[in-house]
Design a protein around this motif. Structure first.
Motif, PDB file in Angstrom:
ATOM      1  N   GLY A 130     -51.516 -17.355 -30.591  1.00 40.02           N
ATOM      2  CA  GLY A 130     -51.190 -16.845 -31.915  1.00 40.02           C
ATOM      3  C   GLY A 130     -49.701 -16.956 -32.186  1.00 40.02           C
ATOM      4  O   GLY A 130     -49.070 -17.978 -31.898  1.00 40.02           O
ATOM      5  N   PRO A 131     -49.095 -15.878 -32.688  1.00 39.62           N
ATOM      6  CA  PRO A 131     -47.660 -15.906 -32.999  1.00 39.62           C
ATOM      7  C   PRO A 131     -46.768 -15.614 -31.793  1.00 39.62           C
ATOM      8  O   PRO A 131     -45.654 -15.131 -31.945  1.00 39.62           O
TER       9      PRO A 131
ATOM     10  N   TRP B 101     -48.180 -14.023 -28.776  1.00 37.87           N
ATOM     11  CA  TRP B 101     -48.695 -12.871 -28.043  1.00 37.87           C
ATOM     12  C   TRP B 101     -49.059 -13.248 -26.616  1.00 37.87           C
ATOM     13  O   TRP B 101     -49.563 -14.344 -26.349  1.00 37.87           O
TER      14      TRP B 101
END
Length: 318
Positions: A121-122, A124
């Motif tokens: 994801g961003p 994580w």
């Protein structure tokens, strides 16, 4: 502190199997959703629930593999879902809600353990993202179907690994040095805390939540461990055979999550951590990985994690 976190004398134990805890329980007409339900403990959970009459939906990152694994189990269906990808979670939930079906049982069984450092994801940390955040988003996206179940249970598969780490609020994403076992431990603590706050939010809708330690079992969960590591830990011998007599079979390992999801003994209860097919006691002291650590069932910590997770995922309840 007054708590319901005490053994209730379920009549089952560490060697009970999923089939045994379902003896006499008819799940015909019920719908269960089991993440990771095509491998390891998840597969045995799917098999047991389906054999008891439930229709089991199995979200899978590798749908073709899931179809092959479930080929001999009637009453199952596969849907595409990658817990590390919030867009995939949203898409799966949208497709499911579009069918108009209620969910009676949701078992969050998918996860990873002791994996090398990986960002999803961003950015994580992968254990926290896959074991916890993906399930947080999934359950919240499926909230309408859980409410429609009229008495649903949500079960998160945690681990005694939660004893190794509370929430690391100063560095949740391990941006200042990575430790694969602490990352796993924090994710398992998050699984327990998630069930605590979910139960608080869900009770008025008839939704109850539980978490659990399934026991030590040799499954694909150990895929990130080298054989020599498992030999050193006493889990297997030099030939790859199970060496620790305390280890459970997959059928025994699936029993506690199946029990938590279906046992009438748990009616009217929730927010509890279970092990060996019973409610667990609060851990007496550090160093003994039995029972649940107080920080993992702390209501304040659970609410803090919920708000933190909602902020990261952008998924509001319901």
């Amino acid at each position: 502190m007054t708590t319901a976190q005490h053994k209730i004398g379920s009549g089952f134990g560490a060697r009970s199997t999923a089939e045994e805890v379902l003896n006499g329980i008819d799940l015909s007409g019920r719908l269960a959703l089991v993440t990771g339900g095509y491998s390891g403990l998840g597969l045995e959970t799917t098999r047991a629930l389906a054999n008891a009459g439930a229709h089991v939906v199995v979200p899978a990152r590798r749908p073709a593999d899931a179809e092959a694994a479930l080929a001999g189990i009637p009453g199952t269906e596969v849907g595409e879902l990658d817990l590390a990808d919030l867009a995939s979670v949203e898409a799966f939930a949208g497709r499911f809600l579009g069918t108009g079906r209620p969910i009676d049982i949701l078992i969050a069984s998918a996860g990873i353990m002791a994996a090398p450092e990986r960002r999803v994801g961003p950015g994580w940390e992968s254990h926290f993202a896959i074991c916890h955040l993906g399930h947080h988003a999934l359950v919240n996206r499926l909230w309408p179907a859980l409410k429609a179940g009229g008495g649903a249970r949500v079960v998160t598969v945690a681990s005694s690994g939660h004893h190794s780490s509370p929430m690391r609020w100063d560095d949740v994403q391990f941006e200042r040095g990575y430790d694969r076992w602490l990352a796993y431990g924090q994710a398992k603590t998050a699984n327990v805390l998630f069930a605590v706050h979910l139960d608080k939010l869900g009770t008025e809708h008839g939704i109850r939540a539980f978490s659990l330690h399934p026991g030590a079992i040799l499954t694909p969960l150990q895929r990130h461990l080298r054989p020599e590591e498992m030999v050193e830990r006493g889990w297997i011998d030099e030939h790859g055979n199970q060496a620790d007599p305390e280890f459970k079979s997959p059928e025994q390992g699936a029993a506690t999550q199946v029990w938590a999801a279906t046992s009438p003994r748990l009616d009217g209860m929730g927010g509890l951590y279970c092990e060996d097919c019973d409610v667990a006691e609060i851990a007496a002291e550090e160093g003994e990985w039995v029972g649940v650590r107080p920080y993992a069932i702390d209501a304040g910590e659970a609410e803090r994690l919920w708000k933190f997770s909602a902020g990261l995922t952008g998924v509001p309840l319901g």
